[in-house]
Scaffold this motif. Sequence first.
Motif, mmCIF file in Angstrom:
data_model
loop_
_atom_site.group_PDB
_atom_site.id
_atom_site.type_symbol
_atom_site.label_atom_id
_atom_site.label_comp_id
_atom_site.label_asym_id
_atom_site.label_seq_id
_atom_site.Cartn_x
_atom_site.Cartn_y
_atom_site.Cartn_z
ATOM 1 N N ASN B 36 0.836 -1.205 0.000
ATOM 2 C CA ASN B 36 0.000 0.000 0.000
ATOM 3 C C ASN B 36 0.870 1.254 0.000
ATOM 4 O OD1 ASN B 36 -1.972 1.883 0.242
ATOM 5 N ND2 ASN B 36 -2.456 1.413 2.371
ATOM 6 N N ALA B 38 -0.088 4.129 -0.468
ATOM 7 C CA ALA B 38 -0.819 5.261 0.109
ATOM 8 C C ALA B 38 -0.832 5.203 1.635
ATOM 9 C CB ALA B 38 -2.252 5.294 -0.430
ATOM 10 N N VAL B 78 -11.217 2.735 0.579
ATOM 11 C CA VAL B 78 -10.138 2.447 -0.362
ATOM 12 C C VAL B 78 -10.160 0.966 -0.732
ATOM 13 C CG1 VAL B 78 -7.624 2.282 -0.590
ATOM 14 C CG2 VAL B 78 -8.660 4.351 0.361
ATOM 15 N N ILE B 83 -8.885 -1.549 -3.924
ATOM 16 C CA ILE B 83 -8.050 -2.730 -3.693
ATOM 17 C C ILE B 83 -8.751 -4.032 -4.088
ATOM 18 C CG2 ILE B 83 -6.716 -4.020 -1.984
ATOM 19 C CD1 ILE B 83 -5.632 -1.252 -2.414
ATOM 20 N N THR B 93 -1.528 -2.993 -8.027
ATOM 21 C CA THR B 93 -1.856 -2.427 -6.711
ATOM 22 C C THR B 93 -0.835 -1.368 -6.320
ATOM 23 O OG1 THR B 93 -0.621 -4.156 -5.554
ATOM 24 C CG2 THR B 93 -2.972 -4.526 -5.879
ATOM 25 N N THR B 97 -2.204 2.344 -5.734
ATOM 26 C CA THR B 97 -2.097 2.987 -4.426
ATOM 27 C C THR B 97 -1.135 4.173 -4.487
ATOM 28 O OG1 THR B 97 -0.454 1.341 -3.742
ATOM 29 C CG2 THR B 97 -2.717 0.945 -3.063
ATOM 30 N N SER B 101 -2.027 7.917 -3.492
ATOM 31 C CA SER B 101 -1.241 8.754 -2.577
ATOM 32 C C SER B 101 -1.061 10.157 -3.160
ATOM 33 C CB SER B 101 0.111 8.103 -2.267
ATOM 34 O OG SER B 101 1.033 8.334 -3.312
#
Lengths: 235, 284
Positions: B36, B38, B78, B83, B93, B97, B101
């Motif tokens: 992730n 973000a 999210v 996701i 992914t 992500t 961000s």
Amino acid sequence: MLAVENLVAGYPSGGSVLKGVTFDVAKGEVVALLGRNGMGKTTLMRALAGQLAKQSGSFRLDGRDLGGSPSYAIANAGIGYVPQGREIFKDFTVEENLLMGVLGKPNLPKRLPGDIYDFFPILGERRKQKAGTMSGGQQQQLAIMRCLVGQPKLVLLDEPSEGIQPSIVDEIGRTLQTIARSTGLTILVVEQNLDFVETLAGRALFMENGVIADRADHIGELRDKPELVHRYLSI
Amino acid sequence: MEATIALLLDTANFTLALLLVTLGLVVIFGLMNVINMAHGEFFLIGAYVVVAVSNATGSFWLGLLLAPAVLAVVGLLVEWLIIRHIYHRFIDTILATWGLSLVIKQGVVVLFGPGAQSVPNPIPAAVDVFGVQYPAYRLFIMALSAALALATYYLFFRTRLGLQIRGVIANRAMAASLGINTRRMDRATFAVGSALAGFAGAVMAPIMSVDPQMGVGFLIPSFLSVLVGGVNSLVGALIGSGVIGGATTIFSAGISQADAQILVFLLAMIIIRFLPNGITGGRK
């Protein structure tokens, strides 16, 4: 109880392995699924457990269509799965492995029943031990109990004797037979060991090239008709 | 001596906040195989929730309480919007992500401007710790972060929900075939991981410069912590955060920030060179 109709399934990259499988299993029956390697037995088990998406056809449990359902929904509808290779949680203790069998079930209390270790006492002795440190036979017993504790209506049992010493294979076979007779559990078992099949199963289906090619409506036919075994099992 | 004690306290402080961010990253990666990018922005949003609530109501504490709740909801959204559609496509992914961000960072710039915000210290007093006058608020951060990290470990290692989540991490297909709703575990984990990052951002806001870049500043050390400690290991998250958090604070005491960063990266590279799977190895 289980009605499979024209089931077609396979792996995303490799086309279809099952090419239209049709059969029924009645409540309380133990049915063996026999065939050489690569004929689609494990693929069929995985498809019935929801781990492979079906491409067409259907399968129903007590009339409810489960083809296309996610595997947790299939498990909660009453199909238990003891996969080839056992797939126990190696870093979990025996007790934690068994708990995993009930925690996801909406209708079961979130604890282990008191008599859980009656069938395979060795699991009770080792309940605090990490499952990965046990022998293959003990892990197989654990995988079976982890499935049964979730109170499935139908158990899919894939090669329970694979890589296990003969004395434990006998014990597993006899215990499963006891459980099946006393509880009316329905079992679909894939197995290469014909002694094990004869102990446990009432009839057999033969699989070849992704379809059910033949059947033995009484398990005694495995002995009475050696040509069946020769045709579908010998290499 | 006094300088050493202050440095040790600062190290513990940074390490614990880093651990909260790292835990979320590790669990989300372990469970869903999603990196992730973000996650640092969840930390950022946590800090800005405190800024916004403090400005609106004058209460820092309300902001601190609200931040994890807001981030749990953000995490759920999210997961649900992005996701779950792509979690089986590893590279996508990372891209998605990372894109998220950027959107969050620019959103913060639009709402609050590019400059740094300051959040007044809610506990301005100092406390005597072994002869060192140490800010009481930093002690508060440590206590609360330690308690929250302990609670998180308790959740994962001592509760049935935790057992199920660890089961899904170990073998997703099998856990599902035992009837465990893996999607629900994904959502719960994403929410908890996001809330931890949000809390860390909120609680650190008074002692940091709150600006749109602060998320990256925390994401990079927490990635290093994951790599050093061992991917897929909750214990590794603790060890990795200790090593990276400790090294960052100790090096920063003697030399400039930039030089300290270089040393921390070098240290991480040396550890990963000799322990490619991190300090905890393949342990899950």
